[in-house]
Design a protein around this motif. Structure first.
Motif, mmCIF file in Angstrom:
data_model
loop_
_atom_site.group_PDB
_atom_site.id
_atom_site.type_symbol
_atom_site.label_atom_id
_atom_site.label_comp_id
_atom_site.label_asym_id
_atom_site.label_seq_id
_atom_site.Cartn_x
_atom_site.Cartn_y
_atom_site.Cartn_z
ATOM 1 N N PHE A 142 0.853 -1.409 0.102
ATOM 2 C CA PHE A 142 0.041 -0.073 0.031
ATOM 3 C C PHE A 142 0.918 1.272 -0.020
ATOM 4 O O PHE A 142 1.807 1.262 0.691
ATOM 5 N N VAL A 143 0.259 2.284 -0.604
ATOM 6 C CA VAL A 143 1.226 3.663 -0.673
ATOM 7 C C VAL A 143 -0.194 4.545 -0.455
ATOM 8 O O VAL A 143 -1.003 4.646 -1.292
ATOM 9 N N ARG A 144 -0.035 5.537 0.362
ATOM 10 C CA ARG A 144 -1.098 6.600 0.733
ATOM 11 C C ARG A 144 -0.775 7.905 -0.326
ATOM 12 O O ARG A 144 0.247 8.071 -0.516
ATOM 13 N N ASP A 145 -1.773 8.229 -0.897
ATOM 14 C CA ASP A 145 -1.722 9.334 -1.888
ATOM 15 C C ASP A 145 -2.448 10.348 -1.115
ATOM 16 O O ASP A 145 -3.645 10.512 -1.234
ATOM 17 N N PRO A 146 -1.834 11.243 -0.642
ATOM 18 C CA PRO A 146 -2.437 12.045 0.439
ATOM 19 C C PRO A 146 -3.266 13.196 -0.176
ATOM 20 O O PRO A 146 -4.260 13.773 0.110
ATOM 21 N N GLU A 147 -2.992 13.499 -1.639
ATOM 22 C CA GLU A 147 -3.515 14.578 -2.500
ATOM 23 C C GLU A 147 -5.056 14.009 -2.548
ATOM 24 O O GLU A 147 -5.900 14.978 -2.451
ATOM 25 N N ARG A 148 -5.279 12.930 -2.857
ATOM 26 C CA ARG A 148 -6.660 12.396 -3.036
ATOM 27 C C ARG A 148 -7.094 11.700 -1.934
ATOM 28 O O ARG A 148 -8.302 11.173 -1.884
ATOM 29 N N ASP A 149 -6.243 11.743 -0.783
ATOM 30 C CA ASP A 149 -6.728 10.753 0.346
ATOM 31 C C ASP A 149 -7.207 9.449 0.023
ATOM 32 O O ASP A 149 -8.215 8.712 0.474
ATOM 33 N N VAL A 150 -6.556 8.599 -0.700
ATOM 34 C CA VAL A 150 -6.533 7.428 -1.304
ATOM 35 C C VAL A 150 -5.511 6.407 -0.858
ATOM 36 O O VAL A 150 -4.307 7.036 -0.713
ATOM 37 N N PHE A 151 -5.545 5.211 -0.757
ATOM 38 C CA PHE A 151 -4.313 4.214 -0.715
ATOM 39 C C PHE A 151 -4.370 3.625 -2.453
ATOM 40 O O PHE A 151 -5.328 3.449 -2.881
ATOM 41 N N ARG A 152 -3.088 3.550 -2.808
ATOM 42 C CA ARG A 152 -2.606 2.761 -3.925
ATOM 43 C C ARG A 152 -2.343 1.535 -3.535
ATOM 44 O O ARG A 152 -1.539 1.580 -2.579
ATOM 45 N N ILE A 153 -2.887 0.382 -4.066
ATOM 46 C CA ILE A 153 -2.559 -0.954 -3.423
ATOM 47 C C ILE A 153 -2.012 -1.752 -5.072
ATOM 48 O O ILE A 153 -2.628 -1.620 -5.846
ATOM 49 N N GLU A 154 -1.012 -2.314 -4.808
ATOM 50 C CA GLU A 154 -0.250 -3.043 -5.900
ATOM 51 C C GLU A 154 0.550 -4.285 -5.626
ATOM 52 O O GLU A 154 0.755 -4.550 -4.299
#
Ligand SMILES: CC(=O)N[C@H]1[C@@H](OP(=O)(O)OP(=O)(O)OC[C@H]2O[C@@H](n3ccc(=O)[nH]c3=O)[C@H](O)[C@@H]2O)O[C@H](CO)[C@@H](O)[C@@H]1O
Ligand SMILES: C=C(OP(=O)(O)O)C(=O)O
Length: 436
Positions: A142-154
């Motif tokens: 997981f990586v948090r994308d603070p700009e959109r307040d979402v987590f990217r999961i890969e």
């Protein structure tokens, strides 16, 4: 904003058929993302949450064909995954809880997904730890994308493993199963949720070529397969709607037949109403709730006060606690209602107290209801529906009350009940939808 105007005191008589199950529909619709081939699903309810999810799938590029009412084919062969990076996607996810179910299939098929804050009822904390835990076990990062307040999961390649879930989360289990069906090797999920929603999802996935065993238990084994193919599926009747109809029929019914309920998939729901003294007869796959001037609350064998509380399946679903509570207001006897899973789902009892119900809210999870035994009707009132199930419970209270009630924010009810006013008016209710 739309509201219901309800003229109380009209009694229900006749036959009503439950819609397809909301929570199952949300899962199986998302499962169609796992293949490029068409998947046909029947008995999809025409409700706000499901319709919004279908639109979200279309936005991602899924081709959706509507054959008849409730009968759709989904084909996810040309997806526009860049849509997941848009602000619009995040906004749409925040309007429905079911959007969380996109993560598992997207991660399983494409190795990446976005975890946006899902919407749904404001009924207390609704954490997603179990989902994250399961994906992590399978090897996702997981990586948090603070700009959109979402987590990217890969994940480059999900790998099957043994996992013990921290709790039997329904959407968590569904997500992990959908991610694991094409993972490398075998995944074993212990403390899996096993509601009929999950069972049905597993049946569809197996029909699509997955290899899942342990269905209906809390130990699910998934042997990963290379790819899935097309299939067809029928959504079960909505057990929460069946329970809501039992509640209405008990309180304001003159004899109501609830048709084609899929009795074997209702678990202990009918027995929970029977514990309040509600008579329910079984005829084939129909339930009949006869007219009953009184229903008398059972007591436990040791004589202690009857308690109705929720528990993971095959325990009592928390989604019927609000309905059981309102039915108890006209029972003969007292009952302790214990909503264990959600901490903000009982606050609507204030509205019932305003209407004349005898309820003591002990704390956010527990309420004692002292039934009126039909000796005193509830008074009509003006109220707002705080969540889907409190909404239907207030509708039942209004239908049983003296005078004309007004329920605002009925979009909450529309999330999960198809064309509810017309279906109830067809068996005697007097409910009008108005635009305030
Ligand atoms: C779209 C969908 O399918 N929604 C259902 C699903 O939501 P959802 O899957 O979001 O709910 P979860 O099963 O994850 O959990 C709901 C709540 O119950 C608590 N919890 C859960 C399991 C457990 O063993 N112990 C426990 O305390 C959780 O911490 C949480 O507060 O399940 C809920 C619980 O049945 C239902 O109300 C929702 O209608
Ligand atoms: C809580 C419910 O729904 P959701 O999970 O969609 O908020 C419900 O159906 O009672």
């Amino acid at each position: 904003m739309e509201s219901f105007i309800i003229e109380g005191g009209h009694r229900l008589k006749g036959t009503i058929t439950p819609q397809g199950a909301k929570n199952e529909a949300l899962e199986v619709i998302c499962a169609t993302l796992l293949t490029t081939e068409p998947v046909r699903i029947k008995n999809i309810p025409d409700i706000l949450d499901v319709n919004n999810l279908i639109i979200l799938l279309q936005d991602i590029g899924v081709k959706v064909t509507r054959h008849h009412r409730g009968d759709y084919t989904f084909q996810a062969d040309e997806l526009n995954l860049s849509y997941l990076d848009s602000l619009q996607f995040v906004q749409k996810c925040s309007s429905l809880r079911g959007s969380v179910l996109l993560i598992g299939p997207l991660l399983g098929r494409f190795g990446k997904a976005i975890v946006a804050k899902p919407g749904g009822d404001k009924i207390g904390r609704r954490r997603l730890d179990t989902h994250f835990l399961g994906f992590k076990y399978l090897g996702a990062k997981f990586v948090r994308d603070p700009e959109r307040d979402v987590f990217r999961i890969e994940a480059e390649q999900l790998k099957g493993c043994y996992m013990l879930l921290d709790e039997a989360s329904i959407t968590g289990t569904a997500n992990i199963i959908m991610a694991a069906v094409t993972a490398k090797g075998t995944t074993t999920i212990y403390n899996a949720a096993c509601e009929p929603y999950i069972q049905q999802l597993c049946h569809l996935l197996n029909a699509m070529g997955a290899n899942i065993s342990g269905i209906a238990s809390n130990l699910i084994t998934i042997v990963g397969v290379e790819r899935l193919h097309g299939a067809s599926h029928m959504v079960l009747p909505d057990m929460i709607e069946v329970g809501s109809f039992i509640g209405m029929a008990a309180m304001v019914g003159d004899g109501v037949r609830i048709k084609n309920v899929s009795l074997q998939n209702l678990g202990i729901i009918p027995d929970a109403f029977r514990r309040l003294g509600v008579k329910i007869q079984v005829e084939g796959d129909d339930l009949i709730v006869p007219y009953q001037p009184h229903y008398v609350v059972d007591s436990f064998i040791d004589g202690t006060i009857m308690t109705l509380s929720d528990a993971p399946w095959p325990g009592l679903t928390p989604d019927l606690i609000s309905v059981l509570l309102v039915v108890a207001t006209q029972a003969r006897g007292s009952v302790l209602i214990h909503q264990k899973m959600f901490e903000s789902r009982l606050f609507f009892v204030d509205k019932l107290i305003d209407m004349g119900a005898q309820i003591i809210l002990c704390d956010p999870h527990r309420a004692v209801v002292v039934g009126h035994d039909h000796k005193m009707k509830l008074r009509a009132g003006r109220m707002t529906s705080p969540d889907i199930r409190a909404g239907i419970a207030l509708l039942i209270a209004a239908m049983s009350s003296q005078g004309t009630s007004h329920i605002a924010n009925i979009a909450q009810i529309d999330r999960g009940y198809e064309d509810i006013e017309n279906r109830l008016n067809a068996i005697g209710a007097c409910i009008k939808r108005v635009n305030d």
